[in-house]
Design a protein around this motif. Structure first.
Motif, mmCIF file in Angstrom:
data_model
loop_
_atom_site.group_PDB
_atom_site.id
_atom_site.type_symbol
_atom_site.label_atom_id
_atom_site.label_comp_id
_atom_site.label_asym_id
_atom_site.label_seq_id
_atom_site.Cartn_x
_atom_site.Cartn_y
_atom_site.Cartn_z
ATOM 1 N N GLU A 222 -4.274 3.286 -6.933
ATOM 2 C CA GLU A 222 -3.609 2.422 -5.966
ATOM 3 C C GLU A 222 -2.130 2.770 -5.831
ATOM 4 O O GLU A 222 -1.606 2.840 -4.713
ATOM 5 C CB GLU A 222 -3.775 0.958 -6.379
ATOM 6 C CG GLU A 222 -5.195 0.445 -6.275
ATOM 7 C CD GLU A 222 -6.038 0.804 -7.502
ATOM 8 O OE1 GLU A 222 -5.474 1.378 -8.464
ATOM 9 O OE2 GLU A 222 -7.242 0.519 -7.491
ATOM 10 N N VAL A 226 -0.001 4.076 -2.397
ATOM 11 C CA VAL A 226 1.277 3.546 -1.916
ATOM 12 C C VAL A 226 2.317 4.658 -1.829
ATOM 13 O O VAL A 226 3.056 4.776 -0.841
ATOM 14 C CB VAL A 226 1.774 2.419 -2.831
ATOM 15 C CG1 VAL A 226 3.138 1.915 -2.377
ATOM 16 C CG2 VAL A 226 0.780 1.273 -2.843
ATOM 17 N N PHE A 353 4.209 -1.184 3.977
ATOM 18 C CA PHE A 353 3.608 -2.182 3.094
ATOM 19 C C PHE A 353 2.227 -2.599 3.591
ATOM 20 O O PHE A 353 1.261 -2.647 2.817
ATOM 21 C CB PHE A 353 4.519 -3.399 2.984
ATOM 22 C CG PHE A 353 3.813 -4.630 2.479
ATOM 23 C CD1 PHE A 353 3.399 -4.714 1.163
ATOM 24 C CD2 PHE A 353 3.544 -5.687 3.329
ATOM 25 C CE1 PHE A 353 2.731 -5.833 0.693
ATOM 26 C CE2 PHE A 353 2.884 -6.816 2.869
ATOM 27 C CZ PHE A 353 2.467 -6.891 1.551
ATOM 28 N N ALA A 356 -0.247 0.426 3.307
ATOM 29 C CA ALA A 356 -0.539 0.751 1.903
ATOM 30 C C ALA A 356 -1.392 -0.334 1.270
ATOM 31 O O ALA A 356 -2.348 -0.043 0.533
ATOM 32 C CB ALA A 356 0.763 0.934 1.129
ATOM 33 N N GLY A 357 -1.076 -1.597 1.546
ATOM 34 C CA GLY A 357 -1.847 -2.684 0.973
ATOM 35 C C GLY A 357 -3.294 -2.664 1.437
ATOM 36 O O GLY A 357 -4.216 -2.876 0.632
ATOM 37 N N CYS A 360 -5.146 0.235 -0.233
ATOM 38 C CA CYS A 360 -5.463 -0.098 -1.628
ATOM 39 C C CYS A 360 -6.669 -1.021 -1.700
ATOM 40 O O CYS A 360 -7.528 -0.894 -2.583
ATOM 41 C CB CYS A 360 -4.260 -0.752 -2.305
ATOM 42 S SG CYS A 360 -2.909 0.374 -2.703
ATOM 43 N N TYR A 382 1.216 -2.504 -4.517
ATOM 44 C CA TYR A 382 1.939 -2.557 -3.240
ATOM 45 C C TYR A 382 2.871 -3.763 -3.139
ATOM 46 O O TYR A 382 3.727 -3.799 -2.250
ATOM 47 C CB TYR A 382 0.970 -2.537 -2.058
ATOM 48 C CG TYR A 382 -0.163 -3.540 -2.080
ATOM 49 C CD1 TYR A 382 -0.023 -4.795 -1.525
ATOM 50 C CD2 TYR A 382 -1.391 -3.210 -2.647
ATOM 51 C CE1 TYR A 382 -1.066 -5.706 -1.529
ATOM 52 C CE2 TYR A 382 -2.450 -4.113 -2.652
ATOM 53 C CZ TYR A 382 -2.282 -5.360 -2.095
ATOM 54 O OH TYR A 382 -3.311 -6.258 -2.092
#
Length: 507
Positions: A222, A226, A353, A356-357, A360, A382
């Motif tokens: 993860e 990010v 953000f 990436a979140g 993940c 993240y």
């Protein structure tokens, strides 16, 4: 925020103190007079989040092994750290870097767990402090003494304790190594670039980025995702946010870091342990791209965002940034590396953000399914990006407010921002104290049962009863009233028994 500048000369003081930065009504006076007392306010403010970290570290003495750690400890005891690394590579998950860090604390069984919070918290604080100092230098800003420490401490407090499950974020070493320490280490990888001087320094920074990327790829999937999103953003948008002299080196550094992450991720993905893990959870790589999986991960991510944005303590990060923006002043003769486009920078950070979140969540959904919403530890990879973004947004807001708040208004605005930071920290004390009480109760039960099992094994017993001692939704042998056996066999191995059986009461 800033990634380096080849031709910028900076001072060498750790605190970044300078004359113009002491604004906001700092009076001149004799040495030790009123001016000296006024200059202490950043340290007073920093004492609040630092005090919270100190209390949390003190409660760390109540941490005891649980969940996966029952299985790690016998391996390290019998085969050392190299044995655990081999177990991760060949059997468990392929995370070589993870096996190394886990082995470092598992080498000291219970003591390693008790000291982990203090050591990891101190490491994260120092790294973030150094990062704030270097970013301010490269951005051509100077601030009063203590402000960088205050900002770093507030980031730590919000990141570590404004979470639905502080135990799994801060106290559970196995989760912290993968999802709490990992993103901080990823941020710290930029320090060699920020500190670089001349061509040799930049080359060393690029090489270190590649090596750090390889390590990150074998530490946390993860955190690697990010990092790749952020690095891709630097490559694509450097011409929009960075000054011309630093764009090329920023892009080269980012490409080197991304290549390193790619190599580390490939090592992990094709390892025997990773294949075993995917087979064990039925999580083959194609399943995460199926429509059902993508929709499920999107629903889960939406719920996660609802929880995150409903956590008002994140305002503490914004307030710390506002205070930073109010007191920061440009260094004379220092060319900033950022172009004056705050809205664009914040917008790109927000996009990074969100993307990436979600990514993940996509890669964890095949393993956890709908439980991804309650597996809070995986959010941290993240969430650090979000906390940092909130500080940056607050700093731009504080800078924008400066022309409108002068004299008493300036002091009042600083006091308001400081009050929000104080309220944030104080609101986190109660839940932390409650958790500390639960941890103490669990430690007493754990220690009592530990003595019983050791004494029984010393007498030659091969099978003994075990009663679960959970805390903060941590997994224990015989969970769900004895229906969930794992990791009972690991407990037996830890005490050198053949088997442990379920008991509803402590022996």
């Amino acid at each position: 925020m800033a990634v380096g500048a080849s031709g910028v000369t900076v001072a060498s003081e750790m605190d970044g103190h300078g004359g113009p930065a002491g604004a906001v009504g700092r009076p001149e006076g004799r040495r030790g007079g009123p001016a000296a007392w006024v200059g202490l306010w950043p340290f007073v403010l920093a004492g609040l989040p630092l005090g919270l970290l100190a209390v949390a570290s003190w409660f760390g003495r109540h941490v005891r092994p649980s969940a996966d750690e029952w299985c790690f400890l016998p391996v390290v005891r019998d085969d050392g750290i190299s044995g655990l690394i081999g177990k991760f590579w060949f059997t468990d998950n392929g995370r070589l870097g993870n096996g190394l860090l886990v082995g470092l604390y598992a080498e000291f069984p219970v003591a390693g767990h008790q000291w982990f919070g203090l050591v990891s918290g101190l490491v994260m604080l120092v790294l973030l402090w150094a990062l704030v100092v270097q970013v301010l230098r490269r951005a051509g800003q100077e601030v009063p003494r203590g402000v960088p420490l205050f900002v770093a401490a507030m980031v730590c407090a919000v990141f570590l304790f404004a979470t639905p499950n502080t135990y799994k974020t801060f106290y559970w070493p196995a989760a912290s190594v993968s999802h709490t320490v990992a993103p901080v280490l990823a941020c710290a990888a930029v320090l060699p670039l920020l500190c670089s001087r001349g061509r040799a320094g930049r080359i060393a920074a690029v090489v270190s980025a590649a090596l750090a990327g390889v390590f990150m790829g074998t530490l946390s999937e993860e955190a690697s995702v990010v990092a790749l999103v952020v690095l891709a953003g630097v490559v694509l948008f450097a011409h929009r946010v960075l000054a011309a002299p630093v764009r090329r080196v920023a892009r080269v550094w980012s490409l080197a870091g991304a290549a390193g992450v790619g190599v580390g991720t490939l090592l992990l993905f094709f390892s025997p342990g990773s294949r075993n893990r995917r087979e064990r959870y039925g999580a083959e790589s194609a399943s995460m791209l199926s429509p059902d999986s993508l929709l499920g991960s999107l629903r889960g991510y939406t719920e996660i965002l609802g929880t995150v944005f409903g956590t008002w303590q994140h305002l503490g990060a914004v307030a710390a940034g506002v205070l930073l923006g109010l007191v920061a002043r440009g260094r004379p003769g220092r060319a900033p590396v950022l172009l004056p486009r705050p809205l664009l920078l914040v917008g790109l950070g927000a996009a990074a953000f969100l993307v990436a979140g979600w990514l993940c969540t996509v890669i964890t959904y095949p393993v956890f399914g709908e439980r991804v919403v309650t597996t809070e530890r995986t959010w941290n990879d993240y969430l650090l990006l979000l906390v940092g973004l909130l500080v940056v947004a607050g700093a731009f807001l504080g800078r924008a407010l400066r022309p409108y708040v002068r004299g008493l208004r300036s002091a009042g605005t600083v006091a308001a921002a400081a009050a929000v930071c104080a309220a944030t920290v104080l609101s986190l004390v109660g839940p932390l104290v409650d958790l500390g009480h639960d941890m103490r109760v669990r430690a007493e039960r754990w220690d009592h049962q530990d003595r019983y099992l050791r004494e029984g094994a010393a007498r030659g017993a091969k099978e003994l009863p075990y009663s679960p001692t959970p805390v903060a939704r941590m997994l224990e042998p015989f969970g769900q009233q004895g229906r969930k056996v794992w990791p009972a066999q690991c407990v037996a191995d830890y005490y050198r028994l053949d088997k442990v059986t379920y008991s509803e009461r402590l022996p």
